[in-house]
Design an enzyme around this catalytic site. Sequence first.
Site, PDB file in Angstrom:
ATOM      1  N   ASN A   9     -17.595  10.843 -18.283  1.00 19.39           N
ATOM      2  CA  ASN A   9     -18.498  10.773 -19.435  1.00 19.39           C
ATOM      3  C   ASN A   9     -19.905  10.496 -18.907  1.00 19.39           C
ATOM      4  O   ASN A   9     -20.219   9.371 -18.538  1.00 19.39           O
ATOM      5  CB  ASN A   9     -18.040   9.654 -20.383  1.00 19.39           C
ATOM      6  CG  ASN A   9     -19.026   9.450 -21.527  1.00 19.39           C
ATOM      7  OD1 ASN A   9     -19.889  10.295 -21.785  1.00 19.39           O
ATOM      8  ND2 ASN A   9     -18.908   8.320 -22.214  1.00 19.39           N
ATOM      9  N   TRP A  10     -20.706  11.545 -18.895  1.00 17.01           N
ATOM     10  CA  TRP A  10     -22.061  11.389 -18.331  1.00 17.01           C
ATOM     11  C   TRP A  10     -23.038  10.713 -19.282  1.00 17.01           C
ATOM     12  O   TRP A  10     -24.164  10.429 -18.906  1.00 17.01           O
ATOM     13  CB  TRP A  10     -22.615  12.770 -17.939  1.00 17.01           C
ATOM     14  CG  TRP A  10     -22.033  13.316 -16.668  1.00 17.01           C
ATOM     15  CD1 TRP A  10     -21.193  12.674 -15.793  1.00 17.01           C
ATOM     16  CD2 TRP A  10     -22.255  14.613 -16.111  1.00 17.01           C
ATOM     17  NE1 TRP A  10     -20.879  13.489 -14.748  1.00 17.01           N
ATOM     18  CE2 TRP A  10     -21.522  14.699 -14.923  1.00 17.01           C
ATOM     19  CE3 TRP A  10     -22.992  15.730 -16.518  1.00 17.01           C
ATOM     20  CZ2 TRP A  10     -21.510  15.838 -14.116  1.00 17.01           C
ATOM     21  CZ3 TRP A  10     -22.987  16.868 -15.733  1.00 17.01           C
ATOM     22  CH2 TRP A  10     -22.248  16.914 -14.539  1.00 17.01           C
ATOM     23  N   LYS A  11     -22.640  10.547 -20.529  1.00 17.83           N
ATOM     24  CA  LYS A  11     -23.536   9.949 -21.534  1.00 17.83           C
ATOM     25  C   LYS A  11     -24.878  10.704 -21.536  1.00 17.83           C
ATOM     26  O   LYS A  11     -24.887  11.922 -21.356  1.00 17.83           O
ATOM     27  CB  LYS A  11     -23.718   8.450 -21.268  1.00 17.83           C
ATOM     28  CG  LYS A  11     -22.385   7.731 -21.062  1.00 17.83           C
ATOM     29  CD  LYS A  11     -22.507   6.244 -21.082  1.00 17.83           C
ATOM     30  CE  LYS A  11     -21.183   5.620 -20.684  1.00 17.83           C
ATOM     31  NZ  LYS A  11     -21.063   4.225 -21.038  1.00 17.83           N
ATOM     32  N   HIS A  94     -16.388   6.931 -29.419  1.00 19.10           N
ATOM     33  CA  HIS A  94     -16.814   6.081 -28.299  1.00 19.10           C
ATOM     34  C   HIS A  94     -17.467   4.813 -28.859  1.00 19.10           C
ATOM     35  O   HIS A  94     -18.149   4.862 -29.881  1.00 19.10           O
ATOM     36  CB  HIS A  94     -17.797   6.857 -27.406  1.00 19.10           C
ATOM     37  CG  HIS A  94     -18.062   6.152 -26.113  1.00 19.10           C
ATOM     38  ND1 HIS A  94     -18.915   5.087 -26.017  1.00 19.10           N
ATOM     39  CD2 HIS A  94     -17.544   6.346 -24.869  1.00 19.10           C
ATOM     40  CE1 HIS A  94     -18.930   4.653 -24.761  1.00 19.10           C
ATOM     41  NE2 HIS A  94     -18.102   5.395 -24.046  1.00 19.10           N
ATOM     42  N   GLU A  96     -20.008   3.246 -28.063  1.00 18.83           N
ATOM     43  CA  GLU A  96     -21.471   3.312 -28.229  1.00 18.83           C
ATOM     44  C   GLU A  96     -21.815   4.001 -29.547  1.00 18.83           C
ATOM     45  O   GLU A  96     -22.780   3.638 -30.215  1.00 18.83           O
ATOM     46  CB  GLU A  96     -22.103   4.020 -27.021  1.00 18.83           C
ATOM     47  CG  GLU A  96     -22.056   3.127 -25.785  1.00 18.83           C
ATOM     48  CD  GLU A  96     -22.023   3.850 -24.459  1.00 18.83           C
ATOM     49  OE1 GLU A  96     -22.274   5.064 -24.409  1.00 18.83           O
ATOM     50  OE2 GLU A  96     -21.737   3.174 -23.447  1.00 18.83           O
ATOM     51  N   GLU A 166     -10.645   1.660 -24.200  1.00 18.56           N
ATOM     52  CA  GLU A 166     -11.875   1.214 -23.547  1.00 18.56           C
ATOM     53  C   GLU A 166     -12.294  -0.134 -24.128  1.00 18.56           C
ATOM     54  O   GLU A 166     -12.985  -0.182 -25.168  1.00 18.56           O
ATOM     55  CB  GLU A 166     -12.997   2.232 -23.781  1.00 18.56           C
ATOM     56  CG  GLU A 166     -12.699   3.596 -23.209  1.00 18.56           C
ATOM     57  CD  GLU A 166     -13.982   4.322 -22.827  1.00 18.56           C
ATOM     58  OE1 GLU A 166     -14.091   4.741 -21.671  1.00 18.56           O
ATOM     59  OE2 GLU A 166     -14.886   4.444 -23.679  1.00 18.56           O
ATOM     60  N   GLY A 172     -19.605  -0.361 -18.814  1.00 13.19           N
ATOM     61  CA  GLY A 172     -20.939  -0.463 -18.233  1.00 13.19           C
ATOM     62  C   GLY A 172     -21.311  -1.865 -17.791  1.00 13.19           C
ATOM     63  O   GLY A 172     -22.468  -2.150 -17.510  1.00 13.19           O
ATOM     64  N   SER A 212     -15.665   0.475 -16.530  1.00 15.02           N
ATOM     65  CA  SER A 212     -16.030   0.130 -15.152  1.00 15.02           C
ATOM     66  C   SER A 212     -14.980   0.575 -14.124  1.00 15.02           C
ATOM     67  O   SER A 212     -14.716  -0.132 -13.144  1.00 15.02           O
ATOM     68  CB  SER A 212     -16.333  -1.369 -15.015  1.00 15.02           C
ATOM     69  OG  SER A 212     -17.441  -1.708 -15.838  1.00 15.02           O
ATOM     70  N   GLY A 233     -17.483   6.312 -16.869  1.00 13.17           N
ATOM     71  CA  GLY A 233     -18.901   6.449 -17.202  1.00 13.17           C
ATOM     72  C   GLY A 233     -19.762   6.401 -15.951  1.00 13.17           C
ATOM     73  O   GLY A 233     -19.916   7.396 -15.237  1.00 13.17           O
ATOM     74  N   GLY A 234     -20.281   5.236 -15.644  1.00  9.89           N
ATOM     75  CA  GLY A 234     -21.244   5.071 -14.541  1.00  9.89           C
ATOM     76  C   GLY A 234     -20.806   5.717 -13.232  1.00  9.89           C
ATOM     77  O   GLY A 234     -21.589   6.431 -12.586  1.00  9.89           O
TER      78      GLY A 234
HETATM   79  C1  PEP Z   1     -17.519   4.908 -20.881  1.00 12.07           C
HETATM   80  O1  PEP Z   1     -18.649   4.875 -21.340  1.00 12.07           O
HETATM   81  O2  PEP Z   1     -16.669   5.630 -21.402  1.00 12.07           O
HETATM   82  C2  PEP Z   1     -17.236   4.087 -19.711  1.00 12.07           C
HETATM   83  C3  PEP Z   1     -15.991   3.831 -19.439  1.00 12.07           C
HETATM   84  O3  PEP Z   1     -18.316   3.631 -18.983  1.00 12.07           O
HETATM   85  P1  PEP Z   1     -18.277   2.817 -17.578  1.00 12.07           P
HETATM   86  O4  PEP Z   1     -17.281   3.507 -16.689  1.00 12.07           O
HETATM   87  O5  PEP Z   1     -19.667   2.900 -17.063  1.00 12.07           O
HETATM   88  O6  PEP Z   1     -17.839   1.428 -17.910  1.00 12.07           O
END
Ligand code: PEP
Length: 250
Positions: A9-11, A94, A96, A166, A172, A212, A233-234
């Site tokens: 997930n590049w956001k 999600h 966010e 999640e 994040g 994470s 994500g990150g």
């Molecule tokens: C996400 O936004 O779906 C996510 C899991 O982010 P991160 O891996 O950065 O925690």
Amino acid sequence: MRKPIIAANWKMNKTTCEAVAFFEALLPKISGTCEQVEVVVIPPFTAIAACRPAAGGVGIGAQNMHPEPSGAFTGEISASMLLDLGVSYVVLGHSERRAFFGESDHFINQKLKRALASGLTPILCVGETLEQRDAGEVAAVLDRQISGCLADVEPSALPKVVIAYEPVWAIGTGRTASPAQAQEAHSLIRTKLSMLFTKEAAEQVRIQYGGSVKPGNARELLACPDIDGALVGGASLAADDFAAIVLAAG
Ligand code: PEP
């Protein structure tokens, strides 16, 4: 046997050039894993058209969509527009979007039903906040999200849905759920699915862990019996790190 699914997930990150460069770096590193692992990259809408021809056997997803097929919804994107670009997956609910854009379980349910009817694979995100975890509400929150977001879905359609557990406090933040915490939540989700649908359908659903995930913790999370992949994500922004997570699932 559930095939692991690892999704990036590049956001709100990467231009078209950066996206294409990512695939050039990623594909040679994961070339041996396509049989064992389903790999998905979920770019921002603006990079989807550039990613599709660069992505080889990697699936392309979108980060959101609107439930209506067309009309006066300025700024929104429909399922058919995503299909037109070669998108196969769509992330829905999600945290966010729930937190910053006020998305409710009911609205997410409308999107999910549209995604299924259109032939897109929904990646449905659920998970509790830290406050809810500390208050002992994990099971209640997951119950509510799962029943609300999957209302009116036929048992025969359920295996097409991917669920991403999640925990909001792990997204994040660099703070990952322990394998035991994640497994416990995944098992609660699968039990809830078998109560709402059928045991057979629930057994087929892939449940990803997200929060994470990194090359250093992916392997032990993915070894848990009810963890069938990761939503990253990150760590998905760097091809090396994302490739290492894909390889950990293979
Ligand atoms: C996400 O936004 O779906 C996510 C899991 O982010 P991160 O891996 O950065 O925690």
